[in-house]
Enzyme design. Sequence first.
Site, PDB file in Angstrom:
ATOM      1  N   LYS A 177       7.011  50.092 104.511  1.00 42.85           N
ATOM      2  CA  LYS A 177       7.908  50.219 103.355  1.00 42.85           C
ATOM      3  C   LYS A 177       7.088  50.467 102.081  1.00 42.85           C
ATOM      4  O   LYS A 177       7.443  51.310 101.259  1.00 42.85           O
ATOM      5  CB  LYS A 177       8.800  48.975 103.213  1.00 42.85           C
ATOM      6  CG  LYS A 177       9.705  49.090 102.001  1.00 42.85           C
ATOM      7  CD  LYS A 177      11.119  48.622 102.153  1.00 42.85           C
ATOM      8  CE  LYS A 177      11.941  49.061 100.936  1.00 42.85           C
ATOM      9  NZ  LYS A 177      13.140  48.300 100.703  1.00 42.85           N
TER      10      LYS A 177
ATOM     11  N   ARG B  11      15.685  41.240  77.933  1.00 42.95           N
ATOM     12  CA  ARG B  11      15.231  42.571  78.372  1.00 42.95           C
ATOM     13  C   ARG B  11      14.131  42.510  79.433  1.00 42.95           C
ATOM     14  O   ARG B  11      13.378  43.454  79.626  1.00 42.95           O
ATOM     15  CB  ARG B  11      14.745  43.420  77.198  1.00 42.95           C
ATOM     16  CG  ARG B  11      15.829  43.686  76.183  1.00 42.95           C
ATOM     17  CD  ARG B  11      15.407  44.722  75.178  1.00 42.95           C
ATOM     18  NE  ARG B  11      16.377  44.773  74.103  1.00 42.95           N
ATOM     19  CZ  ARG B  11      16.376  43.958  73.051  1.00 42.95           C
ATOM     20  NH1 ARG B  11      15.436  43.052  72.930  1.00 42.95           N
ATOM     21  NH2 ARG B  11      17.298  44.064  72.147  1.00 42.95           N
TER      22      ARG B  11
ATOM     23  N   HIS C 276      20.971  54.681 109.480  1.00 36.51           N
ATOM     24  CA  HIS C 276      21.899  54.213 108.453  1.00 36.51           C
ATOM     25  C   HIS C 276      23.082  55.146 108.208  1.00 36.51           C
ATOM     26  O   HIS C 276      24.112  54.693 107.717  1.00 36.51           O
ATOM     27  CB  HIS C 276      21.162  53.950 107.136  1.00 36.51           C
ATOM     28  CG  HIS C 276      20.405  52.640 107.133  1.00 36.51           C
ATOM     29  ND1 HIS C 276      19.394  52.369 108.030  1.00 36.51           N
ATOM     30  CD2 HIS C 276      20.519  51.527 106.362  1.00 36.51           C
ATOM     31  CE1 HIS C 276      18.919  51.155 107.795  1.00 36.51           C
ATOM     32  NE2 HIS C 276      19.581  50.614 106.788  1.00 36.51           N
TER      33      HIS C 276
ATOM     34  N   LYS D 275      14.433  46.967  93.706  1.00 36.95           N
ATOM     35  CA  LYS D 275      15.877  47.158  93.475  1.00 36.95           C
ATOM     36  C   LYS D 275      16.557  45.809  93.298  1.00 36.95           C
ATOM     37  O   LYS D 275      16.415  44.924  94.143  1.00 36.95           O
ATOM     38  CB  LYS D 275      16.507  47.866  94.689  1.00 36.95           C
ATOM     39  CG  LYS D 275      16.175  49.326  94.787  1.00 36.95           C
ATOM     40  CD  LYS D 275      16.981  49.926  95.919  1.00 36.95           C
ATOM     41  CE  LYS D 275      16.708  51.385  96.100  1.00 36.95           C
ATOM     42  NZ  LYS D 275      17.445  51.933  97.257  1.00 36.95           N
TER      43      LYS D 275
END
Length: 335
Positions: free
Chosen positions: A214, A113, A235, A135
């Site tokens: 960022k 986990r 994008h 991510k």
Amino acid sequence: MTLQFHSGGIACDIHIGNGLLSEAGRLFDLRRKVLVVTDEGVPEAYPQAVLSQCAEGSLLVLPQGEGAKDLKHFEAILSALLDCGFTRRDAVVAVGGGVVGDISGFAAACYQRGIDYYNVPTTLLSQVDSSVGGKTAVNFHGVKNIVGAFHHPAAVLIDPQTLSTLSPRLVSEGLAEVVKMAATSDAALFRLLEESPDITPLLPEIIAAALRIKISVVEQDPEEKDLRAVLNFGHTVGHAIEAASAGTFFHGEAVAAGMLYTAGGEAAPRIEALLRKFSLPVSDPFTTEELMRYAVRDKKRSGGRVKLVRVDTPGSFRFEWADQASLESLIQSRK
Ligand SMILES: NC(=O)c1ccc[n+]([C@@H]2O[C@H](COP(=O)([O-])OP(=O)(O)OC[C@H]3O[C@@H](n4cnc5c(N)ncnc54)[C@H](O)[C@@H]3O)[C@@H](O)[C@H]2O)c1
Ligand SMILES: [Zn+2]
């Protein structure tokens, strides 16, 4: 130099500097079991440099390329952790591009986990883009990044010297994302890119400037509700170009050409000149119909309209909602 990223009680140090690879043992806690994950295309010296600083390290080398970012190789990482008896106190270190970072981070997110994961990105794209934001993912049934988790690295080490072995095409690809961030958010970085005859010695500074953008965007919008969409400059059409090209355009190349569809005013010629300087494409060979087919596919998922990022002056941006007809005329205007 060290940047800090904060998100929901988590603080992550991002260390940037030439030669830092040899200091991984000082910057990371490697006095435990460590699995170093890399791929066949990453020069052996980089994972070995980290491994040599581990008290109890082992190495897993994945095949090269996006195809390795799948459940089979995710399972290979989990098997290595289990077979070596890793506990919740042990750690994974990813040494490579975004593929290695994404799959290793996801395995670390899932094993027991969640165990510590350190990221050592070695492509320019992964250094300026995937090293912040938490991510992690693998591709599944042909859909990119569809299975994954948010799992922030315990720390990130960026050694710009590793870019000396990267192909010029991959360096350019990463620069497309840097141009993207400078164009929307940092006029000074944009000018630095324009005015420097050779950016190689400035890479640590350029990577840090791109990461500051960022970090600031992700910290202000951790749940991707609104502002984070600024990172999508280029994008919307870029993804359509990438899909239509079926692999001929790398992601960063498609984004480069894509930016010019939503750039205007003084920004348009200046972005185009920068892209040319970095040997990036400034146009694409696809028809409006071809690009619309892929752009609309994206749009259907988000409920009919797309949020475009428009840049008229380098360093600033505005959002603009576009329906199918206005997106089509935008694309048509460059055909
Ligand atoms: N997590 C995020 O926020 C995020 C953001 C952007 C992209 N990504 C993901 O990143 C991936 C693309 O990353 P990438 O462009 O780094 O591709 P990649 O990881 O496939 O690396 C490109 C190639 O460069 C080689 N390589 C890596 N470092 C090298 C070096 N220093 N010298 C020589 N060769 C080297 C690799 O072996 C590989 O063949 C995609 O899967 C994308 O989905 C993730
Ligand atoms: Zn991108």
